[in-house]
Design a protein around this motif. Structure first.
Motif, PDB file in Angstrom:
ATOM      1  N   ALA A 204      36.995  45.127  46.201  1.00 45.55           N
ATOM      2  CA  ALA A 204      37.381  45.094  44.790  1.00 45.55           C
ATOM      3  C   ALA A 204      36.576  46.116  43.989  1.00 45.55           C
ATOM      4  O   ALA A 204      37.121  46.822  43.129  1.00 45.55           O
ATOM      5  CB  ALA A 204      37.170  43.692  44.225  1.00 45.55           C
ATOM      6  N   PHE A 205      35.276  46.207  44.273  1.00 44.03           N
ATOM      7  CA  PHE A 205      34.429  47.207  43.608  1.00 44.03           C
ATOM      8  C   PHE A 205      34.921  48.620  43.904  1.00 44.03           C
ATOM      9  O   PHE A 205      34.945  49.488  43.024  1.00 44.03           O
ATOM     10  CB  PHE A 205      32.981  47.047  44.075  1.00 44.03           C
ATOM     11  CG  PHE A 205      32.165  46.139  43.205  1.00 44.03           C
ATOM     12  CD1 PHE A 205      32.640  44.888  42.851  1.00 44.03           C
ATOM     13  CD2 PHE A 205      30.920  46.523  42.751  1.00 44.03           C
ATOM     14  CE1 PHE A 205      31.891  44.037  42.055  1.00 44.03           C
ATOM     15  CE2 PHE A 205      30.162  45.687  41.954  1.00 44.03           C
ATOM     16  CZ  PHE A 205      30.644  44.428  41.599  1.00 44.03           C
ATOM     17  N   LEU A 206      35.307  48.865  45.152  1.00 44.36           N
ATOM     18  CA  LEU A 206      35.784  50.192  45.531  1.00 44.36           C
ATOM     19  C   LEU A 206      37.087  50.542  44.819  1.00 44.36           C
ATOM     20  O   LEU A 206      37.294  51.689  44.410  1.00 44.36           O
ATOM     21  CB  LEU A 206      35.979  50.264  47.045  1.00 44.36           C
ATOM     22  CG  LEU A 206      34.695  50.212  47.883  1.00 44.36           C
ATOM     23  CD1 LEU A 206      35.040  50.158  49.373  1.00 44.36           C
ATOM     24  CD2 LEU A 206      33.807  51.415  47.584  1.00 44.36           C
ATOM     25  N   VAL A 207      37.966  49.555  44.660  1.00 42.04           N
ATOM     26  CA  VAL A 207      39.226  49.799  43.954  1.00 42.04           C
ATOM     27  C   VAL A 207      38.958  50.129  42.488  1.00 42.04           C
ATOM     28  O   VAL A 207      39.512  51.087  41.930  1.00 42.04           O
ATOM     29  CB  VAL A 207      40.166  48.578  44.072  1.00 42.04           C
ATOM     30  CG1 VAL A 207      41.372  48.734  43.145  1.00 42.04           C
ATOM     31  CG2 VAL A 207      40.632  48.410  45.509  1.00 42.04           C
ATOM     32  N   LEU A 208      38.094  49.335  41.851  1.00 38.76           N
ATOM     33  CA  LEU A 208      37.749  49.611  40.453  1.00 38.76           C
ATOM     34  C   LEU A 208      37.081  50.984  40.329  1.00 38.76           C
ATOM     35  O   LEU A 208      37.355  51.739  39.392  1.00 38.76           O
ATOM     36  CB  LEU A 208      36.808  48.528  39.921  1.00 38.76           C
ATOM     37  CG  LEU A 208      37.405  47.134  39.763  1.00 38.76           C
ATOM     38  CD1 LEU A 208      36.330  46.141  39.289  1.00 38.76           C
ATOM     39  CD2 LEU A 208      38.575  47.139  38.780  1.00 38.76           C
ATOM     40  N   GLY A 209      36.225  51.298  41.279  1.00 39.92           N
ATOM     41  CA  GLY A 209      35.581  52.602  41.268  1.00 39.92           C
ATOM     42  C   GLY A 209      36.581  53.730  41.425  1.00 39.92           C
ATOM     43  O   GLY A 209      36.464  54.780  40.768  1.00 39.92           O
ATOM     44  N   GLY A 210      37.570  53.538  42.283  1.00 41.25           N
ATOM     45  CA  GLY A 210      38.603  54.546  42.467  1.00 41.25           C
ATOM     46  C   GLY A 210      39.393  54.786  41.195  1.00 41.25           C
ATOM     47  O   GLY A 210      39.704  55.938  40.845  1.00 41.25           O
ATOM     48  N   ILE A 211      39.717  53.705  40.491  1.00 40.17           N
ATOM     49  CA  ILE A 211      40.432  53.842  39.215  1.00 40.17           C
ATOM     50  C   ILE A 211      39.575  54.588  38.205  1.00 40.17           C
ATOM     51  O   ILE A 211      40.047  55.501  37.505  1.00 40.17           O
ATOM     52  CB  ILE A 211      40.821  52.453  38.670  1.00 40.17           C
ATOM     53  CG1 ILE A 211      41.821  51.774  39.605  1.00 40.17           C
ATOM     54  CG2 ILE A 211      41.395  52.570  37.256  1.00 40.17           C
ATOM     55  CD1 ILE A 211      42.130  50.337  39.230  1.00 40.17           C
TER      56      ILE A 211
ATOM     57  N   PHE B  54      31.571  46.274  36.389  1.00 40.09           N
ATOM     58  CA  PHE B  54      32.582  45.946  37.381  1.00 40.09           C
ATOM     59  C   PHE B  54      32.700  44.452  37.673  1.00 40.09           C
ATOM     60  O   PHE B  54      33.815  43.941  37.812  1.00 40.09           O
ATOM     61  CB  PHE B  54      32.304  46.711  38.687  1.00 40.09           C
ATOM     62  CG  PHE B  54      32.729  48.153  38.658  1.00 40.09           C
ATOM     63  CD1 PHE B  54      33.026  48.791  37.463  1.00 40.09           C
ATOM     64  CD2 PHE B  54      32.817  48.881  39.833  1.00 40.09           C
ATOM     65  CE1 PHE B  54      33.409  50.123  37.424  1.00 40.09           C
ATOM     66  CE2 PHE B  54      33.201  50.215  39.812  1.00 40.09           C
ATOM     67  CZ  PHE B  54      33.492  50.837  38.609  1.00 40.09           C
ATOM     68  N   PRO B  55      31.579  43.719  37.790  1.00 35.52           N
ATOM     69  CA  PRO B  55      31.703  42.288  38.105  1.00 35.52           C
ATOM     70  C   PRO B  55      32.503  41.493  37.075  1.00 35.52           C
ATOM     71  O   PRO B  55      33.017  40.413  37.405  1.00 35.52           O
ATOM     72  CB  PRO B  55      30.243  41.813  38.144  1.00 35.52           C
ATOM     73  CG  PRO B  55      29.465  43.026  38.500  1.00 35.52           C
ATOM     74  CD  PRO B  55      30.168  44.145  37.800  1.00 35.52           C
TER      75      PRO B  55
ATOM     76  N   PHE C 263      40.230  46.598  31.823  1.00 37.88           N
ATOM     77  CA  PHE C 263      39.340  47.522  32.536  1.00 37.88           C
ATOM     78  C   PHE C 263      39.792  48.963  32.324  1.00 37.88           C
ATOM     79  O   PHE C 263      38.964  49.851  32.069  1.00 37.88           O
ATOM     80  CB  PHE C 263      39.332  47.195  34.030  1.00 37.88           C
ATOM     81  CG  PHE C 263      38.569  48.189  34.858  1.00 37.88           C
ATOM     82  CD1 PHE C 263      37.187  48.123  34.943  1.00 37.88           C
ATOM     83  CD2 PHE C 263      39.242  49.205  35.541  1.00 37.88           C
ATOM     84  CE1 PHE C 263      36.474  49.048  35.696  1.00 37.88           C
ATOM     85  CE2 PHE C 263      38.536  50.128  36.290  1.00 37.88           C
ATOM     86  CZ  PHE C 263      37.146  50.048  36.372  1.00 37.88           C
ATOM     87  N   VAL C 264      41.096  49.208  32.437  1.00 34.75           N
ATOM     88  CA  VAL C 264      41.622  50.560  32.242  1.00 34.75           C
ATOM     89  C   VAL C 264      41.346  51.048  30.821  1.00 34.75           C
ATOM     90  O   VAL C 264      40.930  52.191  30.618  1.00 34.75           O
ATOM     91  CB  VAL C 264      43.136  50.591  32.537  1.00 34.75           C
ATOM     92  CG1 VAL C 264      43.738  51.948  32.156  1.00 34.75           C
ATOM     93  CG2 VAL C 264      43.394  50.300  34.019  1.00 34.75           C
ATOM     94  N   LEU C 265      41.552  50.179  29.838  1.00 34.61           N
ATOM     95  CA  LEU C 265      41.290  50.556  28.444  1.00 34.61           C
ATOM     96  C   LEU C 265      39.811  50.854  28.228  1.00 34.61           C
ATOM     97  O   LEU C 265      39.453  51.856  27.582  1.00 34.61           O
ATOM     98  CB  LEU C 265      41.738  49.430  27.511  1.00 34.61           C
ATOM     99  CG  LEU C 265      41.438  49.635  26.013  1.00 34.61           C
ATOM    100  CD1 LEU C 265      42.139  50.877  25.491  1.00 34.61           C
ATOM    101  CD2 LEU C 265      41.850  48.395  25.210  1.00 34.61           C
TER     102      LEU C 265
END
Length: 222
Positions: free
Chosen positions: A161-168, A147-148, A12-14
Motif C-alpha cells: 500500500a505504501f508503494l502504491v501511494l508512493g507511486g502515485i 501515508f499511514p 490523498f491525490v488532492l
C-alpha cells in the motif's frame, strides 16, 4: 485499491497536488536548472528528484524512515547536509559567472562560447537533483507521517500500500516538475542571446539556492 487497504484515495491525490504546487527546494532546483540550461536540463533534474523520491518511498515502506522520526541527531545531520549541498550549488553557480564578457558574448563570436559557463552533463544534473531530494529529511518524514493516514491499520499489505501511494505521489510530482521546467525554460529562451541578462539570472538562481539553504539551516535546533 480497497483490497490493499487504501482509504480516502481522492483526498490523498488532492493533498499530493497541493504539496507539489507549494514551492520548496525541489521546485527551486528545477526552476534554476531550467533557467540556466534549458528545458531538457530542467526535465532531467526533475527525473533526478523523482528518483530521490523513490528512495524515500522505499525507506518509508520498509520502516527505515522511523530513524529520522526518533533520532533528533540523525534528522539534524541529514538536514544540515542538505543545506550545505544546496549552498554549494548556489555558490558554484555564482562563482561560474566570473569573467564573462558581455560584449564578446552578445556579439556571438567564438570568444563568447569560450567565456560562457559550460553546460553541465545530464548525468550530473540528474545526480544533483537526486541528492537535492534525498538530502531533504522532511520528504522522508512526510511519507512516514502522511501515508499511514490513507492505509487501513489492520491491512496485511501495508508495504505494498505504501508503494502504491508512493507511486502515485512520484507520478504526480514528476508531471508537476515537468510543467515547471517547461514554463521556466520558455522564459529563459528569450534570454539565451543576452549573456549579461543570463549572467544575472545565474547569479539570482545561485542566490536562491543559498537562500533556501539558509532557510533550512535556520530551522536547525541545537
Amino acid at each position: 485499491m480497497s483490497s490493499l487497504g487504501l482509504i480516502h484515495l481522492p483526498l490523498f491525490v488532492l493533498s499530493t497536488f497541493l504539496l507539489n504546487v507549494t514551492p520548496g527546494p525541489d521546485t527551486a532546483y528545477v526552476v534554476g536548472r531550467s533557467l540556466a540550461q534549458g528545458r531538457a536540463a530542467g526535465l532531467v533534474s526533475s527525473f533526478g528528484i523523482s528518483a530521490g523520491c523513490c528512495v524515500h518511498v522505499l525507506a518509508a515502506s520498509l520502516g527505515l524512515s522511523a530513524l529520522l522520526a526518533t533520532s533528533v541527531y540523525a534528522f539534524a545531520a541529514i538536514k544540515c547536509a542538505g543545506a550545505i549541498y544546496l549552498a554549494y550549488l548556489g555558490v558554484r553557480m555564482i562563482w561560474a559567472t566570473r569573467g564573462r564578457k558581455p560584449s564578446a558574448a552578445t556579439a556571438g563570436g567564438p570568444a563568447a562560447g569560450r567565456r560562457a559557463r559550460p553546460a553541465q552533463s545530464y548525468g550530473k544534473l540528474f545526480s544533483q537533483g537526486f541528492l537535492t531530494n534525498v538530502l531533504n529529511p522532511k520528504v522522508a518524514l512526510f511519507f512516514l507521517s502522511f501515508f499511514p493516514q490513507f492505509v487501513e491499520p489492520d491491512t496485511q499489505h501495508r508495504t505494498l500500500a505504501f508503494l502504491v501511494l508512493g507511486g502515485i505521489f512520484i507520478a504526480m510530482s514528476t508531471v508537476w516538475n515537468g510543467i515547471v521546467a517547461w514554463v521556466s525554460a520558455s522564459v529563459s529562451r528569450g534570454l539565451s542571446g543576452n549573456v549579461t541578462v543570463k549572467t544575472w539570472v545565474d547569479r539570482a538562481v545561485g542566490t536562491l539556492f543559498i537562500g533556501v539553504a539558509a532557510r533550512i539551516a535556520a530551522t536547525l535546533r541545537p
